[in-house]
Design a protein around this motif. Structure first.
Motif, PDB file in Angstrom:
ATOM      1  N   GLY A 207       0.810  -1.213   0.000  1.00  0.00           N
ATOM      2  CA  GLY A 207       0.000   0.000   0.000  1.00  0.00           C
ATOM      3  C   GLY A 207       0.842   1.261   0.000  1.00  0.00           C
ATOM      4  N   LEU A 208       1.929   1.243   0.759  1.00  0.00           N
ATOM      5  CA  LEU A 208       2.814   2.412   0.823  1.00  0.00           C
ATOM      6  C   LEU A 208       3.468   2.681  -0.527  1.00  0.00           C
ATOM      7  CD1 LEU A 208       4.473   1.709   4.291  1.00  0.00           C
ATOM      8  CD2 LEU A 208       2.821   3.518   3.767  1.00  0.00           C
ATOM      9  N   LYS A 209       3.809   1.626  -1.262  1.00  0.00           N
ATOM     10  CA  LYS A 209       4.440   1.798  -2.567  1.00  0.00           C
ATOM     11  C   LYS A 209       3.535   2.526  -3.559  1.00  0.00           C
ATOM     12  CE  LYS A 209       7.591  -2.185  -2.587  1.00  0.00           C
ATOM     13  NZ  LYS A 209       7.829  -3.531  -3.167  1.00  0.00           N
ATOM     14  N   SER A 210       2.249   2.393  -3.381  1.00  0.00           N
ATOM     15  CA  SER A 210       1.309   3.026  -4.307  1.00  0.00           C
ATOM     16  C   SER A 210       0.673   4.282  -3.726  1.00  0.00           C
ATOM     17  CB  SER A 210       0.222   2.031  -4.703  1.00  0.00           C
ATOM     18  OG  SER A 210      -0.499   1.595  -3.568  1.00  0.00           O
ATOM     19  N   MET A 211       1.145   4.732  -2.564  1.00  0.00           N
ATOM     20  CA  MET A 211       0.608   5.943  -1.941  1.00  0.00           C
ATOM     21  C   MET A 211       1.374   7.149  -2.489  1.00  0.00           C
ATOM     22  SD  MET A 211       0.067   6.775   2.115  1.00  0.00           S
ATOM     23  CE  MET A 211       1.760   7.283   2.468  1.00  0.00           C
ATOM     24  N   ASN A 212       0.738   7.905  -3.349  1.00  0.00           N
ATOM     25  CA  ASN A 212       1.419   8.965  -4.076  1.00  0.00           C
ATOM     26  C   ASN A 212       1.278  10.347  -3.445  1.00  0.00           C
ATOM     27  OD1 ASN A 212       2.466   7.328  -6.247  1.00  0.00           O
ATOM     28  ND2 ASN A 212       0.347   7.121  -6.946  1.00  0.00           N
ATOM     29  N   VAL A 213       0.842  10.408  -2.199  1.00  0.00           N
ATOM     30  CA  VAL A 213       0.720  11.695  -1.509  1.00  0.00           C
ATOM     31  C   VAL A 213       2.120  12.206  -1.150  1.00  0.00           C
ATOM     32  CG1 VAL A 213      -0.320  12.882   0.452  1.00  0.00           C
ATOM     33  CG2 VAL A 213      -1.464  10.885  -0.529  1.00  0.00           C
ATOM     34  N   PRO A 214       2.433  13.487  -1.397  1.00  0.00           N
ATOM     35  CA  PRO A 214       3.717  14.035  -0.951  1.00  0.00           C
ATOM     36  C   PRO A 214       3.897  13.832   0.548  1.00  0.00           C
ATOM     37  CG  PRO A 214       2.599  15.587  -2.397  1.00  0.00           C
ATOM     38  CD  PRO A 214       1.615  14.498  -2.102  1.00  0.00           C
ATOM     39  N   THR A 215       5.042  13.274   0.945  1.00  0.00           N
ATOM     40  CA  THR A 215       5.243  12.871   2.337  1.00  0.00           C
ATOM     41  C   THR A 215       6.607  13.321   2.841  1.00  0.00           C
ATOM     42  OG1 THR A 215       3.842  10.917   2.009  1.00  0.00           O
ATOM     43  CG2 THR A 215       5.304  10.905   3.917  1.00  0.00           C
TER      44      THR A 215
END
Length: 292
Positions: A207-215
C-alpha cells in the motif's frame, strides 16, 4: 468546539488562522496542546487545526477497548475535517499521530494535500514487534494501577525523552506535567487498543508503494526505534523525503521547534508549488557510481 465521529465519539477541536488547512495529530504522550509552537507559527498563513484524540480529555473517553484502534484513529482525523467542512488538508502527526497520518494517507489519500510523519516507528521493527506489544500492555496496566499522575514520572524519562529534558528543562517539565493529567482509563485503552494492535509499516509495504501523496518523514537520530522505520518509509513511499535531526529524541516538535517549523514550512511550500515530486527514476538505489 466539538465534532462527532461516525461512532458517536465527541472530539475536542481547536483552530487558529486562515489559509490552506493544516491538521495536527498528537502523540500518545501529549495532547492537542502539544502542538502549541506549531499552531502559533503556522497560523500566520494557514488555517491550523488540532484536536484531542478519543481517550484524551476534553474529548470523550470510551471504556470499551473496541472503540480504540489504528483504523479509528485515522478515521477520526477525517471526521475532524468533515466536521469543519474541510475537503483537503496538510496532515501532520507525531508518533502515534504519525501512525494515524500514514493510515490517513492509505485510507483516504484524496483528503490529504500532504503527509508529515514525525517520530513514528515504535513496534514496527519485526525483531521488536512482540516485545513492543507486550510492553505496551504493561504500560497500559501501569496507567491503570498507578494512575497517570504517578506513572508519568517514569514514562516521561524514557530513553528518547531525556534529550528533551537535557536541552529544555522547562519545556520538558510542561510535557511531563501535561502527561500527568491524562485520563488513566483513556491512556490504558489507547495503549491496548491502538498501540499494541497496530500493524508494522513492513506489513503495509504494498500500500505504501502506491501511496502517491507528498510525504515528509522526520526523525531524531537518538530516537532509535524510529530510525529504521523512517528509512523504510523513505525507501517505500514514492514522493517522500527524510529529515533526520541530530542529537534529538522523540518529541521532535517540542524539543526542536524552530528546526521542525522551518522544515515543515519548506515542505509545505514545495508541495503547494507543485515541486515535491516522486524520486527521479534515474536515481537508482542500487547504483553506487555510473560507468556507462
Amino acid at each position: 468546539m466539538h465534532v462527532t465521529t461516525k461512532d458517536g465519539i465527541r472530539l475536542h477541536v481547536e483552530e487558529a488562522g486562515e489559509g490552506t488547512p493544516i491538521l495536527f495529530v498528537h502523540e500518545f504522550g501529549g495532547n492537542h496542546m502539544s502542538w502549541e509552537p506549531q499552531m502559533r507559527f503556522f497560523a500566520r498563513r494557514h488555517r491550523c487545526i488540532t484536536y484531542a484524540a478519543r481517550g484524551y480529555a476534553p474529548s470523550d473517553i470510551p471504556s470499551d477497548m473496541e472503540q480504540y484502534s489504528q483504523a479509528l484513529a485515522a478515521d477520526d482525523a477525517v471526521a475532524v475535517l468533515d466536521g469543519l467542512g474541510i475537503g483537503k488538508a496538510h496532515i501532520v502527526g507525531l508518533s502515534m499521530g504519525g501512525f494515524a497520518t500514514v493510515h490517513f494517507g492509505l485510507r483516504t489519500p484524496e483528503r490529504a494535500l500532504s503527509l508529515t510523519v514525525a517520530g513514528a516507528g515504535y513496534g514496527c521493527e519485526k525483531e521488536f514487534e512482540e516485545y513492543f506489544r507486550g510492553v505496551s500492555r504493561e504500560v497500559a496496566d501501569n496507567f491503570e494501577r498507578q494512575g497517570a499522575k504517578e506513572f508519568s514520572k517514569i514514562y516521561a524519562l524514557g530513553a528518547s525523552r531525556v534529550q528533551f529534558q537535557n536541552k529544555d528543562p522547562r519545556g520538558w517539565k510542561e510535557f511531563a506535567d501535561r502527561l500527568a493529567t491524562h485520563s488513566d482509563l483513556g491512556a490504558a485503552m489507547t495503549m491496548r487498543g491502538v498501540q499494541a494492535r497496530r500493524p508494522s509499516f513492513w506489513d503495509l509495504e504494498e500500500g505504501l508503494k502506491s501511496m502517491n501523496v507528498p510525504t515528509l518523514i522526520m526523525v531524531g537520530d537518538e530516537d532509535d526505534h524510529c530510525l529504521q522505520p523512517g528509512i523504510f518509509l523513505k525507501k517505500t513511499i514514492p514522493a517522500s523525503g527524510l529529515c533526520v535531526f541530530p542529537k534529538t529524541g522523540h518529541t521532535l516538535n517540542l524539543e526542536e521547534p524552530a528546526a521542525f517549523n522551518a522544515q515543515l514550512a519548506e515542505f509545505i511550500a514545495q508541495v503547494e508549488a507543485g515541486r515535491w515530486l516522486p524520486r527521479d527514476p534515474r536515481a537508482i538505489p542500487g547504483q553506487i557510481m555510473r560507468t556507462n
